[in-house]
Write a protein that holds these residues in place. Structure first.
Motif, mmCIF file in Angstrom:
data_model
loop_
_atom_site.group_PDB
_atom_site.id
_atom_site.type_symbol
_atom_site.label_atom_id
_atom_site.label_comp_id
_atom_site.label_asym_id
_atom_site.label_seq_id
_atom_site.Cartn_x
_atom_site.Cartn_y
_atom_site.Cartn_z
ATOM 1 N N HIS A 124 0.758 -1.293 0.123
ATOM 2 C CA HIS A 124 -0.222 0.063 0.087
ATOM 3 C C HIS A 124 0.881 1.633 -0.072
ATOM 4 N N GLN A 125 0.270 1.917 -1.220
ATOM 5 C CA GLN A 125 1.125 3.367 -1.048
ATOM 6 C C GLN A 125 0.433 4.436 -0.557
ATOM 7 N N VAL A 142 -4.114 10.108 -2.974
ATOM 8 C CA VAL A 142 -4.160 9.153 -3.193
ATOM 9 C C VAL A 142 -3.413 8.336 -2.858
ATOM 10 N N ARG A 177 -3.072 3.858 -3.577
ATOM 11 C CA ARG A 177 -2.616 3.033 -4.203
ATOM 12 C C ARG A 177 -2.463 2.138 -3.126
ATOM 13 N N ASP A 178 -2.657 0.780 -4.383
ATOM 14 C CA ASP A 178 -2.487 -0.633 -3.394
ATOM 15 C C ASP A 178 -1.803 -1.612 -4.731
ATOM 16 N N SER A 179 -0.694 -2.164 -4.717
ATOM 17 C CA SER A 179 -0.244 -2.307 -5.819
ATOM 18 C C SER A 179 0.105 -3.873 -5.238
ATOM 19 N N VAL A 189 -1.096 -2.266 -10.343
ATOM 20 C CA VAL A 189 -1.472 -1.313 -9.732
ATOM 21 C C VAL A 189 -2.982 -1.887 -9.621
ATOM 22 N N ASP A 248 -5.684 -1.254 -7.208
ATOM 23 C CA ASP A 248 -6.632 -0.839 -6.672
ATOM 24 C C ASP A 248 -6.504 0.765 -6.474
ATOM 25 N N GLN A 249 -7.358 1.959 -6.774
ATOM 26 C CA GLN A 249 -5.953 2.815 -6.832
ATOM 27 C C GLN A 249 -7.858 4.274 -6.508
ATOM 28 N N THR A 266 -8.525 8.139 -5.769
ATOM 29 C CA THR A 266 -7.557 9.617 -5.825
ATOM 30 C C THR A 266 -8.779 10.259 -5.075
ATOM 31 N N VAL A 286 -8.605 3.602 -10.286
ATOM 32 C CA VAL A 286 -7.537 3.338 -10.884
ATOM 33 C C VAL A 286 -7.542 3.235 -12.578
ATOM 34 N N VAL A 341 -5.020 6.141 -13.647
ATOM 35 C CA VAL A 341 -2.740 4.864 -13.884
ATOM 36 C C VAL A 341 -2.725 5.043 -15.384
#
Length: 170
Positions: free
Chosen positions: A39-40, A83, A85-87, A97, A99-100, A102, A121, A124
């Protein structure tokens, strides 16, 4: 010639140990292929986001509620972006990526919230790089020309080095 006698109980123990070691190795190999999840960015709390109201909240109240934004716009309309983001990736592959979210909060000139919008997403963009080198115009140089090309040019007359200095020593 001598013959070694192995009791049945000992042979069964050896087979059991080999089976345990084999299962342990199989488990270790299977865990190496497990996807890595990361997760970011901002951790979005839906209750806090829903508490922000256009026309009511200001920059300072948004900063107190949600914290500092991930990205703030520098030009034009003053927007704040949060933001998350799950990678996921396997082994040494590039993360993909999954899920994201924003969250874009727009402010007017007075600093009041005007709009709140959410994106996903679909925002992206995947950018394919050209390769490992940047194409340039001009002469193609080989490895050895790059390695040894400057030999003799340092200090040459007119090259700006010490020998090319036109000043006279007193």
């Amino acid at each position: 010639m001598s013959v070694t006698f192995v009791p049945r109980a000992h042979a069964a123990t050896i087979r059991a140990r080999a089976a345990i070691l084999g299962l342990a190795a199989l488990g270790l190999a299977a865990s190496a292929c497990a996807p890595l999840r990361s997760h970011q960015g901002y951790i979005i709390d839906a209750d806090l986001v829903n508490a922000i109201q256009p026309g009511v909240d200001t920059r300072s109240s948004v900063a107190q509620t949600l914290g500092h934004p991930t990205i703030a716009s520098q030009f034009g309309a003053k927007d704040w972006y949060y933001v998350a983001r799950d990678s996921r990736n396997l082994n040494f592959q590039r993360p993909k990526v999954r899920d994201q979210i924003t969250l874009k909060i727009s402010f007017d000139e007075a600093g009041n919230v005007t709009t709140i919008s959410r994106g996903g997403v679909q925002q992206v963009a995947n950018v394919d790089l050209y390769g490992k080198t940047t194409p340039t115009m001009g002469k193609k140089r080989g490895f050895f020309e790059d390695l040894f090309g400057n030999i003799g040019t340092v200090g040459a007359a007119g090259g700006g080095g010490a020998a090319g200095n036109d000043r006279t020593q007193p």
